[in-house]
Design a protein around this motif. Structure first.
Motif, PDB file in Angstrom:
ATOM      1  N   LYS A 186     -72.293 -13.518   8.192  1.00  0.00           N
ATOM      2  CA  LYS A 186     -73.286 -14.310   7.453  1.00  0.00           C
ATOM      3  C   LYS A 186     -74.582 -13.524   7.263  1.00  0.00           C
ATOM      4  O   LYS A 186     -75.254 -13.656   6.230  1.00  0.00           O
ATOM      5  CB  LYS A 186     -73.567 -15.615   8.198  1.00  0.00           C
ATOM      6  CG  LYS A 186     -72.394 -16.588   8.211  1.00  0.00           C
ATOM      7  CD  LYS A 186     -72.752 -17.848   8.995  1.00  0.00           C
ATOM      8  CE  LYS A 186     -71.569 -18.828   9.036  1.00  0.00           C
ATOM      9  NZ  LYS A 186     -71.889 -20.046   9.830  1.00  0.00           N
ATOM     10  N   LYS A 237     -74.166 -11.133   4.441  1.00  0.00           N
ATOM     11  CA  LYS A 237     -74.255 -11.811   3.143  1.00  0.00           C
ATOM     12  C   LYS A 237     -75.705 -11.940   2.673  1.00  0.00           C
ATOM     13  O   LYS A 237     -75.960 -12.040   1.468  1.00  0.00           O
ATOM     14  CB  LYS A 237     -73.617 -13.196   3.229  1.00  0.00           C
ATOM     15  CG  LYS A 237     -72.102 -13.176   3.406  1.00  0.00           C
ATOM     16  CD  LYS A 237     -71.553 -14.586   3.483  1.00  0.00           C
ATOM     17  CE  LYS A 237     -70.040 -14.586   3.666  1.00  0.00           C
ATOM     18  NZ  LYS A 237     -69.487 -15.967   3.742  1.00  0.00           N
ATOM     19  N   GLU A 253     -70.444 -15.046  12.413  1.00  0.00           N
ATOM     20  CA  GLU A 253     -71.893 -15.198  12.316  1.00  0.00           C
ATOM     21  C   GLU A 253     -72.563 -13.901  11.855  1.00  0.00           C
ATOM     22  O   GLU A 253     -73.517 -13.928  11.067  1.00  0.00           O
ATOM     23  CB  GLU A 253     -72.467 -15.638  13.662  1.00  0.00           C
ATOM     24  CG  GLU A 253     -71.929 -16.969  14.156  1.00  0.00           C
ATOM     25  CD  GLU A 253     -72.156 -18.088  13.145  1.00  0.00           C
ATOM     26  OE1 GLU A 253     -73.284 -18.167  12.606  1.00  0.00           O
ATOM     27  OE2 GLU A 253     -71.218 -18.854  12.885  1.00  0.00           O
TER      28      GLU A 253
END
Length: 454
Positions: free
Chosen positions: A297, A300, A294
């Motif tokens: 993410k 990103k 997580e």
């Protein structure tokens, strides 16, 4: 003779400058001497030595044409063996108060590793109430608790100059933590607060997180190693909710929060809404690959995060691969990553090494304490020799034995001078007074040829 001439020049400088009022080293020394006379106490040797050295430095600077210094860092740390064997006490704090209450020359004070108790902390709190120029004070690792912390926190209600305050290592507990939460509701100048390793409890952590929803001036907060009886991660949840709405905090340290994947996921959910936090320290928790997935993410999405410390968790290969994927294909903001002691094997480490070839933003990487094999050693050795990873930005170095490449530990890692700094060598920080390195004794053993004696 040169010293006397220089001293006379300093006194002339003071006489002709009408703006001078306890804003130079000479008046500071005179204020120290008068304080000792007023209190009828002998001069504390450590304070006297420090001020005399500052006076000599100013004299030398003036004789060399560099002029006079306009401020001073008062270094009185108790862990410098070449400067003192006697530590600052509560009585010495009273002398400091009398010396500095109207002083404008001393801008920062370092009192780490002394024996200041609640009484001395209360005196320092009074000093912060009356002094209008001190911008930084470090009282880490002394002997005061809740009452002393309350006195310092209450001083922040009226103080408008202090920017950096370090109290880590003092057991201020819930009472002290609540006092600082209350102070942050009123104070609008404090920028950095370090109350880590201070036995904070769940109540004051929640209070701090709640107050920081509205506070916009605090940019750095350290709440490492609280004493938590809960396993439901309520403090972590409150801090993650605060992160979603806070627009001032740049640096947050939450080591040893017993944080699991739930807490890491809550951070990931709320970090996507925050573009001001640049340094997140989740060292020494229980985050595994699921929580790391997580957090990857978030990387990103290219939020404002520049430093991510995940050392001493449980990332393993899968967690490292998630991070490598984010760094190699999406992220262009992260500059420093710490994944030491995470039980990462060659597969995960090689993925991180491959990501370095694709990512030009990541300049600092710490990987020691994981599992290295020949492929890992070769991959990171190539990055070291090409200076993709420079010596001061990583904790490894490569060497060759019998044609085989190995990696070894080098350097202190992230935050090298947080608890301790060397007093001589190439790694002495600016705030540390440099000591004198003792020469080693020469123990050369003469080599004699005894072949003729046989």
């Amino acid at each position: 003779m040169l010293l006397n001439v220089a001293e006379s020049e300093i006194y002339k400088y003071i006489l002709y400058n009408k703006e001078i009022n306890m804003s130079d080293i000479i008046s500071t020394v005179l204020g120290f001497e008068s304080a000792c006379v007023e209190l009828s106490v002998p001069k504390p040797s450590y304070i006297e030595t420090t001020l005399e050295k500052e006076k000599e430095n100013n004299i030398l600077r003036n004789s060399e044409g560099s002029g006079f210094q306009d401020h001073m860092h008062l270094y009185l740390a108790g862990d410098h063996p070449q400067l003192t064997t006697a530590r600052i006490t509560d009585e010495d704090c009273l002398v400091l108060y009398k010396t500095l209450e109207a002083n404008r020359y001393v801008r920062s004070i370092d009192l780490r590793y002394n024996v200041i108790t609640d009484k001395g902390a209360a005196i320092l709190g009074t000093l912060l109430e009356v002094n209008k120029c001190i911008e930084e004070i470090n009282i880490m690792c002394n002997d005061f608790g809740g009452p002393g912390a309350v006195a310092i926190a209450q001083a922040l209600h009226t103080n408008t100059t202090l920017k950096i305050l370090r109290l880590n290592g003092n057991k201020i507990g819930n009472k002290g933590g609540m006092a600082f939460a209350q102070a942050l509701q009123i104070n609008t100048t404090l920028e950095s607060l370090d109350i880590g390793d201070a036995d904070l409890t769940i109540e004051c952590l929640i209070a701090l997180a709640t107050v920081l929803r509205e506070n916009r001036t605090l940019t750095a907060l350290n709440v490492n190693r609280p004493l938590l009886w809960t396993i439901q991660e309520e403090p972590t949840d409150h801090f993650t909710r605060m992160i979603k709405v806070n627009k001032g905090l740049r640096e947050l340290h939450m080591q040893k929060f017993n944080m699991r994947d739930f807490g890491a996921c809550r951070f990931a959910e709320n970090l996507v809404h925050n573009f001001t936090l640049t340094y997140l320290n989740l060292n020494c928790n229980r985050i595994t690959r699921d929580g790391t997935k997580e957090l990857a993410k978030v990387l990103k999405l290219n939020t404002g995060l520049k430093v991510l410390d995940l050392g001493y968790n449980r990332l393993e290969d899968d967690g490292a691969i998630y991070l490598a994927e984010a760094l190699g294909t999406y992220n262009t903001k992260l500059e420093c990553l710490n994944i030491v002691y995470n039980n990462i094997g060659p597969k995960g480490l090689c993925a991180i090494a491959d990501a370095l070839s694709l990512n030009s933003a990541l300049t600092s990487l710490y990987i020691w304490g994981n599992h290295f094999d020949d492929a890992v050693c070769q991959a990171f050795s190539s990055h070291l020799h090409s200076e993709r990873l420079k010596a001061g930005d990583t904790d490894i170095q490569s060497y060759v034995v019998d044609g085989k490449v190995y990696l070894s530990l080098t350097g202190p890692g992230m935050r090298p001078h947080y608890y301790y700094a060397p007093i001589f060598g190439d790694d002495v920080p600016e705030w540390q007074i440099r000591g004198t390195q003792m020469q080693r004794a020469d123990h050369k053993v003469p080599i004699t040829n005894r072949e003729n004696e046989i």
